[in-house]
Motif scaffolding. Sequence first.
Motif, PDB file in Angstrom:
ATOM      1  N   UNK A 161      51.033  48.025 -47.927  1.00 28.71           N
ATOM      2  CA  UNK A 161      49.543  48.277 -47.953  1.00 28.71           C
ATOM      3  C   UNK A 161      48.777  47.489 -45.924  1.00 28.71           C
ATOM      4  N   UNK A 162      48.246  49.243 -45.722  1.00 29.64           N
ATOM      5  CA  UNK A 162      47.680  48.789 -44.251  1.00 29.64           C
ATOM      6  C   UNK A 162      46.603  48.185 -44.567  1.00 29.64           C
ATOM      7  N   UNK A 163      45.736  47.290 -43.691  1.00 35.29           N
ATOM      8  CA  UNK A 163      44.048  47.258 -44.005  1.00 35.29           C
ATOM      9  C   UNK A 163      44.196  47.825 -42.217  1.00 35.29           C
ATOM     10  N   UNK A 164      43.410  48.111 -42.113  1.00 36.63           N
ATOM     11  CA  UNK A 164      42.776  48.391 -40.428  1.00 36.63           C
ATOM     12  C   UNK A 164      41.295  48.269 -40.393  1.00 36.63           C
ATOM     13  N   UNK A 211      33.757  41.259 -47.596  1.00 41.10           N
ATOM     14  CA  UNK A 211      33.132  41.782 -48.863  1.00 41.10           C
ATOM     15  C   UNK A 211      34.653  43.218 -49.363  1.00 41.10           C
ATOM     16  N   UNK A 212      35.881  43.101 -47.366  1.00 42.94           N
ATOM     17  CA  UNK A 212      36.892  43.102 -48.413  1.00 42.94           C
ATOM     18  C   UNK A 212      38.222  42.642 -48.323  1.00 42.94           C
ATOM     19  N   UNK A 213      37.638  41.728 -49.290  1.00 41.30           N
ATOM     20  CA  UNK A 213      38.821  41.002 -50.002  1.00 41.30           C
ATOM     21  C   UNK A 213      37.527  41.934 -51.629  1.00 41.30           C
ATOM     22  N   UNK A 214      36.888  41.075 -51.763  1.00 41.49           N
ATOM     23  CA  UNK A 214      36.364  42.351 -53.172  1.00 41.49           C
ATOM     24  C   UNK A 214      36.460  43.854 -53.565  1.00 41.49           C
ATOM     25  N   UNK A 223      40.079  47.572 -56.078  1.00 45.96           N
ATOM     26  CA  UNK A 223      41.542  48.782 -56.619  1.00 45.96           C
ATOM     27  C   UNK A 223      42.805  47.900 -56.973  1.00 45.96           C
ATOM     28  N   UNK A 224      42.893  46.355 -56.787  1.00 50.31           N
ATOM     29  CA  UNK A 224      43.964  46.475 -56.963  1.00 50.31           C
ATOM     30  C   UNK A 224      45.325  46.266 -55.964  1.00 50.31           C
ATOM     31  N   UNK A 225      44.636  46.009 -54.780  1.00 47.36           N
ATOM     32  CA  UNK A 225      45.412  46.064 -53.656  1.00 47.36           C
ATOM     33  C   UNK A 225      46.094  44.920 -52.964  1.00 47.36           C
ATOM     34  N   UNK A 226      46.296  44.483 -52.194  1.00 44.67           N
ATOM     35  CA  UNK A 226      46.825  43.013 -51.348  1.00 44.67           C
ATOM     36  C   UNK A 226      47.488  44.087 -50.133  1.00 44.67           C
ATOM     37  N   UNK A 227      46.810  43.278 -49.245  1.00 42.12           N
ATOM     38  CA  UNK A 227      47.345  44.183 -47.928  1.00 42.12           C
ATOM     39  C   UNK A 227      48.938  43.331 -47.437  1.00 42.12           C
ATOM     40  N   UNK A 228      50.118  44.205 -46.859  1.00 44.10           N
ATOM     41  CA  UNK A 228      50.512  43.360 -46.490  1.00 44.10           C
ATOM     42  C   UNK A 228      50.905  43.132 -44.377  1.00 44.10           C
ATOM     43  N   UNK A 229      49.667  44.090 -44.104  1.00 44.15           N
ATOM     44  CA  UNK A 229      49.608  43.977 -42.507  1.00 44.15           C
ATOM     45  C   UNK A 229      47.849  44.136 -42.722  1.00 44.15           C
ATOM     46  N   UNK A 230      47.271  43.461 -41.890  1.00 51.23           N
ATOM     47  CA  UNK A 230      45.414  43.930 -41.044  1.00 51.23           C
ATOM     48  C   UNK A 230      46.433  43.870 -39.837  1.00 51.23           C
ATOM     49  N   UNK A 231      45.426  44.681 -39.347  1.00 50.25           N
ATOM     50  CA  UNK A 231      45.396  45.423 -38.016  1.00 50.25           C
ATOM     51  C   UNK A 231      43.850  45.774 -37.814  1.00 50.25           C
ATOM     52  N   UNK A 232      43.894  44.725 -36.801  1.00 56.27           N
ATOM     53  CA  UNK A 232      42.717  44.886 -35.660  1.00 56.27           C
ATOM     54  C   UNK A 232      43.311  44.831 -34.275  1.00 56.27           C
ATOM     55  N   UNK A 233      41.636  45.542 -33.613  1.00 57.45           N
ATOM     56  CA  UNK A 233      41.973  45.269 -32.004  1.00 57.45           C
ATOM     57  C   UNK A 233      41.379  44.412 -31.606  1.00 57.45           C
ATOM     58  N   UNK A 234      41.260  43.616 -30.066  1.00 60.55           N
ATOM     59  CA  UNK A 234      41.048  42.536 -29.646  1.00 60.55           C
ATOM     60  C   UNK A 234      40.368  43.277 -28.145  1.00 60.55           C
ATOM     61  N   UNK A 235      39.194  42.606 -28.089  1.00 62.27           N
ATOM     62  CA  UNK A 235      38.934  41.877 -26.509  1.00 62.27           C
ATOM     63  C   UNK A 235      38.448  41.011 -26.189  1.00 62.27           C
ATOM     64  N   UNK A 261      36.345  53.871 -51.696  1.00 60.22           N
ATOM     65  CA  UNK A 261      37.948  53.410 -51.488  1.00 60.22           C
ATOM     66  C   UNK A 261      38.633  53.938 -52.732  1.00 60.22           C
ATOM     67  N   UNK A 262      37.973  55.468 -53.418  1.00 55.79           N
ATOM     68  CA  UNK A 262      38.830  56.077 -54.404  1.00 55.79           C
ATOM     69  C   UNK A 262      38.636  55.910 -55.435  1.00 55.79           C
ATOM     70  N   UNK A 263      37.855  54.639 -56.109  1.00 56.19           N
ATOM     71  CA  UNK A 263      38.587  53.920 -57.550  1.00 56.19           C
ATOM     72  C   UNK A 263      36.804  54.279 -58.568  1.00 56.19           C
TER      73      UNK A 263
END
Length: 504
Positions: free
Chosen positions: A458-461, A295-298, A303-315, A55-57
Amino acid sequence: MATHSVFNPNPVSTFTSSTISTKGDKQWPGCLMLNGKQMHVRLSNGYRARARSAINVNSTAIEIPHQWYNLVADLAIKPPPPLHPKTFKPVKPEDLSPLFADELIKQEVTDERFIDIPEEVIDVYRLWRPTPLIRAKRLEKLLDTPARIYYKYEGVSPAGSHKPNTAVPQVYYNAQQGVKNVVTETGAGQWGSSLAFACSLFGLGCEVWQVRASYDQKPYRKLMMQTWGAKVHPSPSDITQAGRKILQMDPSSPGSLGIAISEAVEIAAANDDTKYCLGSVLNHVLLHQTVIGEECIRQMEAIGETPDLIIGCTGGGSNFAGLSFPFIREKLKGKINPVIRAVEPAACPSLTKGVYAYDFGDTAGMTPLMKMHTLGHDFIPDPIHAGGLRYHGMAPLISHVHELGFMEAISIPQTECFQGAIRFARSEGIIPAPEPTHAIAATIREAVRCRESGESKVILMAMCGHGHFDLASYEKYLQGSLVDLSFEEEKIKESLAKVPQVQA
C-alpha cells in the motif's frame, strides 16, 4: 490508529470529496454522500450520475481536525535550537518578535503535543477541507502493478496547493495582533499566491519577492497574486540591499529562495507595521500542515488500509511533514511501521548530498542559524521547473527526524519526474505541479518493483498541488527540450566552505 482527540467532537455537515462516474455497482445511480446519507445529483448536461467517494468506499465524510499536531512533543531526542546570527547563542522568543507574530513564535518553540486551531481558521479551511484521498486505480492498471496506490490531493484549495493550510493561520494571527502588512518570498508562486489569498480574507497588505527564474517561467502565478491584491517583485530586486548586492555580482542571477528570503526579511525588519511570513522550513509552518496527515489517517482507517510506504516531495519540507508527521507519531507508538521516503530534485539535493550543520536560512545571513541538511546558504540551484524545491536547506525538524532514522531520502532528475507526470495525467486526469512529480516518479519506481516482486504494498503519496500554471514546463517536456540539470560538485564544495563553523 488515529488520535481522535484532534477532531472536532461536534461534527458539521460536510460533503465527502467525490468523483463523478456513470458506471456503478452497489450504490444508487446519481447519489452523493452527505453525513452518511445518499443524496442525488444531476450533471449539467441533464444526465443523472453516481458520485462516489474519492476513496472508493461507502464511508461517511470525515471532519476537519480541530488541533494541529506537534511531532517535537513525541521525540525522545529534541531537535537542536536555532542560534542567533550574531552571537551564535540559542535564539530567545524576543529575538524573533521583529519578524513574526507573537502566537507564531509560541508555536515555533512549544513542546505541547496538540495546538488548538482557531475557529476563524477552521471556517476558512471549510472552503476546501477535508481534501480527498484518492486511489489511483487507473495508474495501477497502466503500470500493471499489484501495489495499491493512494494519493492525498491538496490541489483543491483556492490557491491550488497545500500552502493555504499555513497561510491562513499565519495571516490570522498577524491580523489579531494588529499587523498591517506581511512580506514573504516565493519560488513557483504557490506560497505567494496562498499568502495573497489569506491576506485578501483578513484585510492585510501583502508584498512578495518571487525567485526570478519562476517569475519568468510562471507569469500567471504572478497575476494570481496580483488578483488577490499582492505586490510582486522578481528576486533579486533593486529594492533591497540584499537584492542589489546579488545583482552587482550577477546581473542575470536566476535567484533562489534564500535570496528572496533575505529581501523579504530586510523589509520586515525595517518596518514596525510589517511582519514576515514563511511558507516552509520552520516548526510552526510544519505544524499547520499536519491537518493533511490527521485527515489522511482517518481516511485510511475508513477503508481499512495501512500504508507500507509514504512518499512525498521535499524542498523546504512542509508538504512532506504535513502528511508524514502524524503517521510518524503512530509509528513511534508501534501501531504501524511504514517506510517514509522523501524525494528531492537531483539539482538541489539537500538531504542526500548536503551536510547536517548549522547554517543560515537565507543567503544574506540575516536569519537565525538552523541545524539542518544544507548545501550552503549561498548555493544557487539551477533553474529547474520545480521552483518550490529550489531551496538550499531542509526543514530543521525534518533534518532531525532523518538523522534519527525515522525516514529516508532519494533524489530524482526532472525528466524522469515529468515522464511520470505525463503517465499520471493520462491515467488519473490530474495535471500535477512540477514539485509532486518527484513523488509520482518515486511511486512509479516502487510500483514497478512491486510488479516484479509480486508484492501488494500500500503506497501513500502526497499530491500537493495541480500544475495548471506550469504548462510551459510541460510544453518543454513534450517538445523534447526539457533537460536534466544537476549540481556541480565544485559548486557545492565552494558553497559548503562558507557554512558557519558552529560548535554543536
